[in-house]
Every structure is written in C-alpha cells, then in structure tokens.
Design a protein around this motif. Structure first.
Motif, short mmCIF file in Angstrom:
data_model
loop_
_atom_site.label_atom_id
_atom_site.label_comp_id
_atom_site.label_asym_id
_atom_site.label_seq_id
_atom_site.Cartn_x
_atom_site.Cartn_y
_atom_site.Cartn_z
N LEU A 37 -4.32 -2.58 8.32
CA LEU A 37 -3.33 -1.69 8.89
C LEU A 37 -3.21 -1.94 10.38
N GLY A 38 -1.99 -2.04 10.85
CA GLY A 38 -1.79 -2.27 12.27
C GLY A 38 -1.95 -3.72 12.66
N GLN A 51 0.86 -1.18 0.00
CA GLN A 51 0.00 0.00 0.00
C GLN A 51 0.89 1.23 0.00
N ASP A 57 1.03 4.57 1.04
CA ASP A 57 1.50 5.49 2.06
C ASP A 57 2.09 4.80 3.28
N VAL A 58 1.74 3.55 3.48
CA VAL A 58 2.18 2.90 4.71
C VAL A 58 3.21 1.80 4.49
N LYS A 59 3.49 1.46 3.23
CA LYS A 59 4.46 0.42 2.91
C LYS A 59 4.13 -0.91 3.60
N TRP A 60 2.86 -1.19 3.78
CA TRP A 60 2.39 -2.46 4.34
C TRP A 60 1.78 -3.22 3.18
#
Lengths: 432, 356
Positions: free
Chosen positions: B147-148, B136, B138-141
């Motif tokens: 998320l998280g 993804q 913006d979060v580089k996940w």
C-alpha cells in the motif's frame, strides 16, 4: 547425507487412469499444517503465514477450498497439465497450464506448446515464440486427480535449443554409449533458506537482529530452533505423491535453512527430478507466504552457506574394486577444477571460503569423511573398497542438468594427458 | 458456522426432483453481470425448455420505472459449480415485452450473423484469452502490491511462482476447476506480466457459444473473487506507467483457413480487417486508448499492423501457421472489457460477409 540405496522404481510410477482415490494435499490440510506463530509477548519473529486471498471477511464460510479440491474426474475425462520451464535467468521457474483431453502416461503423448519468450528475457518482442518440448511427467500434488506437472525444455521455432536450455546438451551426454554403459547414479542434497516476505530476512530471525550463534539448530526440534518445518514436511509428501525420488530431509546448521535429498536417480532424471522438486517447493512457500531463496550465501558472516552436494557413482565404482575407479574419477576432477567451478552456480565464491564446512574455491582437495574438502569419500566406501563420492562444491543455485552431465563427462568421457595425470596423482597422493 | 456450511452444501437430489436455475444477464453498462435464481420442477438440459422470466430493468439502467419489465430468454445452460447436484447456470439475453432486443442486448445481432448460411458453412472457431486484474478490496490497489508503493518492475512475474511473484493463485486455480465442472471449454491459465494480473483462455468454441462461454466464465470468476474477498477488474489499463494493460486477444479461424492453402485466406481476411480498423477499434472495449500505446506488447491504436510471431502487432500469426500454410490468427486489439458477442460476430462479419 544421502545414502546410496538401490534406486527404487518410484520414479517410474506412471499416472493410472483410476486414480480417483488419489487425493491432493487439500488446501485445508496445508492450511492446518501451516505454522501459526503467536507473536504476543515475544519480539521473536513477525513472520505471518497467510494464504493470500483466501481470507473472506463478510462471508461466514469459505467455499473456495471446495472448488480448489474439486475432483473433476466424475464429470470429465479432461485433465490439467501444468507445463514448467526454466526462464531467462537460468534459475527462475515459470509455468502455465492447459487442458488435455484425457489422461496421458508418457511425455511423448503431450503436445508441444509455446510461450512469450519476450516476457522472460528469452526472445525479442518481434519474434517472441519459444517452443516447449514436454520431457517428464509428475502427478500434480496441488490439483490431485489425474492432473499432471510437465517438465519441459525450450527451443526456437526452428528446433534449436535456446541458450538457457541446458537439458538438451545433458541429454546428449547421457545418451552417449560410454555413459549409458556406466549407469551413472546421482544423489543431490538441495539446501535452501526460507525468508520472511516483506523484509527478506530469514524465517525465525528477529527483524533488525540475529539469533543465537550456530550450534543448536542442525536437525533440531523446538520453537526456538526449528523454523518452517511444515514447509519441509509438506514438500516431502508432495514430492512423494508427485513421483519424485525424494530420499530424505533435515534441518540445517543455519536457522531457517533446510535440506532435502533427491536420488538415487539415473542420468538425465536427476535433473528433471530436482527441478520439479524446486518447483513444488516454491509453490508451497508461495502458499505459506514465505520467500524461497537458493542463494549460496544468504547471510554474510559466521553463518553457513547453502550448497547442493552431488553424490555420484558409476557401475564400475559400485562393483568390487570400485575404489580405484573412484580415485581415478577424483583425479580427473582435480584437473578440471576451474571448468567445474565456473559451472557450479553464481555467487559460489561468497560461499566456498574454506570455512563453514567448505573448501576454498581455488583449491581442489579430497578426503575420507572430511567435510572441509572439495570431494568427500564416505568411510563405508573406503572400508568396502567400492561405493560413491560426494562433490561438495556445487552451490544451492546450481543447474542439476549442467552439474550431473559435467560429472559424467569429466569422469567417463574425458581423458587427461599422461603427464598431467601423473602430476595430479602425486599432488593428491593418489596411487592410480 | 458448520450448520451454515452443511446447509449450503446440501445435496438435494435425494429429497426432491426440483433444481435451482440461476438466470444470468448483462446489465445496463454492458459489462456488469446480474443474476437471480428460481426453482425449476426437474433437471433440464435444453435452454428452450426453460421458462422465459423477467426482471426490474429500472434497477439496472435498462428500462424506465413506469414500464420496467425486461424479459429474459434462456440461451445456454451450464452446471452450477457453487450449488452442484443438478443445479444449473443459465445464460440469458434481454428483450422488451414486445419481443425486441433491448439496446444493450448484443447477443441477438451476433446470433443473426452466426446463423447466416455463409458463416455457418465456414464453421468459425474462436479462442479468447481473457486477462484480468485482482485488486485489494478496500483500496482498489492490485493484490500483492504494497500500500502506498509499487512492487519491483515487471520481469519476474510472467508465469512466475513464489510468494513474492504470484498473488492470488487460489482464485485462478479454483476458477479453472469450476469452469471445467460447469462444462465451459476452458483451455488454460497463466500468470501475467503485471503482478496481480492473470489470464485464462476459453476455446476453441464455435460461433455464438464463444460469447456464451466467456460471459459465464466471467460470472464464475466474479463469484469466486466475491468468496475470496478480492475485487475483480476488467479495466484495460488498471495502473498507468510502466505496467502492462489487460487485453482479450481473440484467436480466430474458419474452415478454409484450417484447410490446406488456408494461409492465403488468412492474409485476405487480415487485409479486410485492416480496411475496417476504426470500426473494429470502436467496438473493442471502452478505454482501450489507454492500453494500445505501441508499448507493453501492444500496437498503437491508430495503426494497423500485422506480423508473424510479433507481439507488438495488431494481428499476430503464429509461426506454426506460417510453416504449415494453414491455421489461425490472433487479433490482439480487443481490451479485457470487450463484449465477446460483439467482437466475435464483428470479426466473422468483416471477414466472411463484408465485400469491400
């Protein structure tokens, strides 16, 4: 409910070389078909149809659709073949694709392939190769052109079917002479439930709550009664395009639940067509951002389960006087009830309760037009004295290779002892 | 918005003979791809007929500011799937104005190895399985991961389908067709064991073209993820823990291996590779030690091990090859961020030219 029509030759359609006119369902059309729900002011549903990774935030136009829908036939003879197989759980479908140098008409022209069985629970890491044998070809509704979907079954390198390969035994049964002579027809009614992605709660249901009770939803229209029609409709056309013998669709009794029917198909094709239709359905729900469930009782309580009623007839049943053959078949089925039930899908005991249009799992019963029975015979069939029967016991997660071949085996190849037969005839009030 | 779309998709072949050539090269990190475009007066199919060009090497870490010109030599042409028409992508390598390859130019040495008469005679084939992860923006996940948090453990994702198991298929499918259009020898794709991870295969390609094709396929992939708003990662171990890494398994065979009795030649070649394990590992990609742990279908980085159908080995030989007594073998050690010029030429050098 499936009506037995003469089997169309639709399933015999082969890919012709000049299908440059054949267009896939463009991602754009699928996108515009997708149901965009407005959640403003209503707490009804938070389901959000998104096609993953198609959003681009800083470019003003999206060029990926062009690439997805690119018809490569003017530039190369090569086609893409998506090899599909059943994974280690017996219900999970897997696929990967390869380039084939030119269009093919018959599965025998396609090379065998292999995959990493240790990643699907089908082989150990030190000896991981599982071989794929192509068995049936369908046109690829996602890629269009001359590209194809290939239904395969799975073997060890030595050529033995691996334990999860149920097609092999079914093909053996369907090639035995007695079965071939009886030309067994199958019409399978696949029910399924659509779930919202992050919460695994049915589509259209309020998160943390329930919709109004069953009643208004069966075959209904309207934003408060029908959830996910675009998936069902897109699936219908995609299957017709692919060459699958899909015969109809309808909204089901439980909201968020749907059904489609495949058939009439002869012998082993019933299994191939149903598995390919399940693959296409899950690819479509993947695009729609919705989870497909084949669980036989997705929600406990006063909500219908999901089944896979299997309509069945043989040549003898379809000819004059066939009703006698139907009664004999029902008799045989009653004597093998436990064997069939154990092969009719995991978790079926949660569904076959005797309520919600099912028969109790421990009882075998049959009746004309009776939806609370194990086997139902239609009024038309009774009136004409010939036709077909509907086995209502299989669950939505059944393996069609197993169910169809078991029906053929029990009614055509297996013979009960005379005493058992007489006893059963009495119990079921069948004069055979 | 529709005017912009019309302009980008304009087919110029009716109005002019001119074509657009996108010159592509590898930047200072050895892994970043760069490109810029120029007009060429008419359609071209031979890279030798394209003009040499140059770029600002000081902006890519490849030259000092006072002497910044780096020369581009066109080496391979492919059709441009983004501009279509007669427009082309041109894979280049990089030289000083004096004509010497700059240090990050690995193609020059590979081309020398592949023109050696002993190598030419053996017609080396390569099939490279490029794995990659989508993140993804913006979060580089990884995409599809909450998320998280983490998705359910590996198991259902390999070749899986469904909105809860396959994330980013449109990127993979558009890449497949774009590469076929471009003329790249792409042979297949599949979803990988870790969710959000995919693989495509290029081959069989002969000699230096394996490297050219894989680099252009990587270029096309990153252009597509750019359109999709998703980040492409070739990191060999993007997520620590019980998650698979990403590799670039390299399948290899020579004429002798493909002929009858080839199995003996294969075994000898594997022996030679075993003797040079450390040198190969050093050239097989940065960060590979995080990936080659001995778990998750890899062999430990310090061990050289080979076996038939064994995915936990450094080198795997397929059952088909063992049975037929001839075929190819798979070097499973290269990481997803390897340089195919380096890996393909090194395998050829060690197995064909090196005498222990």
């Amino acid at each position: 409910m499936a009506q037995i029509l003469a089997p169309s030759t639709q399933w015999q359609t082969r890919i012709t070389k000049n299908s440059a006119n054949a267009r896939p369902i463009p991602a754009k059309m699928l996108g515009s078909l997708l149901f965009k729900q407005n959640t403003k002011g209503t707490a009804r549903s938070t389901s959000n149809f998104r096609v993953f990774a198609m959003k681009s935030e800083n470019s003003t136009i999206n060029r990926m659709e062009d690439l997805l829908n690119l018809d490569v036939t003017p530039y190369t003879n090569k086609i893409i073949a998506e090899y599909i197989w059943i994974g280690g759980s017996g219900i999970d479908l897997r696929s990967k694709s390869r380039t084939i140098s030119k269009p093919v008409e018959h599965p025998s022209e396609l090379p065998k392939w292999n995959y990493d069985g240790s990643s699907t629970g089908q082989a150990p890491g030190e000896d991981s190769e599982v071989i794929l044998y192509p068995q049936a070809i369908f046109k690829d509704p996602f890629r269009g052109g001359n590209n194809i979907l290939v239904i395969c079954d799975t073997y060890t390198p030595a050529g033995e079917p691996i334990p999860t390969n149920k097609r092999h035994r079914a093909a053996e049964i369907f090639s035995s002479k007695k079965v071939v002579d009886e030309v067994p027809w199958f019409g399978i009614e696949q029910e399924y439930t659509l779930l919202q992605t992050n919460v695994k709660w049915p589509l259209g249901w309020p998160v943390g709550g329930y919709p109004g009770p069953q009643g208004p939803y069966y075959c209904a229209a309207g934003a408060d009664k029908s959830f996910g029609r675009d998936i069902s409709d897109a699936h219908y056309k995609a299957c017709l395009y692919a060459g699958i013998n899909i015969s109809g669709t309808n909204g089901e009794v439980m909201p968020g639940q749907w059904e489609y029917q495949v058939g009439p198909s002869v012998g082993i094709e019933a299994g191939d067509h149903v598995w390919c239709s399940r693959y296409i359905l899950e690819r479509i729900t993947e695009q729609a951002g919705v989870v497909l469930s084949l669980d036989p009782k997705p929600i406990e309580g006063d909500w219908n389960g999901a089944g896979c009623h299997t309509n069945y007839s043989t040549k003898t049943m379809r000819e004059d006087g066939g009703f006698e053959a139907i009664k004999k078949a029902i008799l045989n089925l009653s004597l093998r009830h436990k064997d069939h039930i154990s092969a009719y899908g995991e978790g079926n005991e949660r569904r076959l309760t005797g309520k919600h249009e099912t028969a109790n799992i421990n009882t075998f019963s049959w009746g004309v037009a009776n939806r609370g029975c194990s086997v139902r015979v239609g009024r038309e069939t009774e009136k004409q004295g010939k036709g077909y029967l509907e086995d209502r016991r299989p669950a939505s997660n059944m393996d069609p290779y197993i169910v169809t071949s078991l029906l053929a085996e029990t009614t055509i190849l297996w013979e009960p002892t005379l005493e058992a037969e007489a006893l059963a005839a009495q119990k079921l009030a069948l004069k055979v | 918005m529709s005017l912009l779309s019309d302009l980008v998709n304009l087919d110029l072949s009716d109005t002019t003979e001119k074509i657009i050539a996108e010159y592509i090269w590898i930047g200072g990190s050895g892994m970043d791809l760069r490109s810029k475009a120029r007009t060429v007066s008419g359609p071209v199919s031979d890279p030798q007929k394209l003009p040499k060009w140059n770029y600002d090497g000081s902006s890519t870490g490849q030259a000092p500011g006072q002497d910044s010109e780096v020369i581009l030599y066109p080496q391979a042409i492919f059709k441009d799937p983004f501009r279509r028409g007669n427009n082309i992508l041109v894979m280049c390598d990089t030289y000083t104005p004096a004509g010497d390859p700059i240090p990050t130019n690995k193609r020059c040495n590979a081309a020398k190895i592949f023109s050696h008469p002993e190598v030419v005679a053996e017609v080396p084939w390569y099939g490279i399985e490029q794995e990659y992860t989508l993140l993804q923006k913006d979060v580089k996940w990884p995409i599809g991961w909450p998320l998280g948090g983490y998705p359910g453990p590996q198991g259902p994702y390999y070749c899986g389908i469904g909105a809860d198991k396959a994330f980013g298929r449109d990127i993979v499918d558009s890449h497949y067709k774009a590469c076929l259009y471009a003329g790249i020898n792409i042979s297949g794709i599949n979803g990988e064991v870790m969710p959000g991870q995919w693989e495509f295969q290029v081959g069989p390609s002969v000699g230096i073209s394996a490297g050219d094709e894989l680099w252009v396929a990587r270029y096309i992939l990153e252009r597509i993820t750019e359109i999709a708003g998703v980040v492409l990662s070739f990191d060999p171990k993007p997520i620590q823990g019980d998650w698979n890494g990403a590799g670039a398994h390299t399948n290899y065979s020579t004429k002798s291996m493909r002929n009858d009795g080839g199995y003996e030649v294969i075994k000898k070649a594997i022996e030679k590779l075993g003797l040079k394990h450390k040198e190969h590992i050093a050239a097989y990609g940065e960060g590979n030690e995080r990936r080659l742990t001995g778990r998750h279908e890899t062999a430990d980085i310090n061990t050289f091990l080979w076996g038939v159908a064994n995915r936990g080995a450094s080198i795997r030989v397929g059952r088909d090859t063992e049975k037929a007594g001839k075929g190819y073998f798979e070097d499973r050690r290269p990481a997803s961020n390897m340089d195919p010029y380096v890996v393909t030429s090194m395998i050829a050098e060690t197995t064909l030219l090196w005498k222990p």
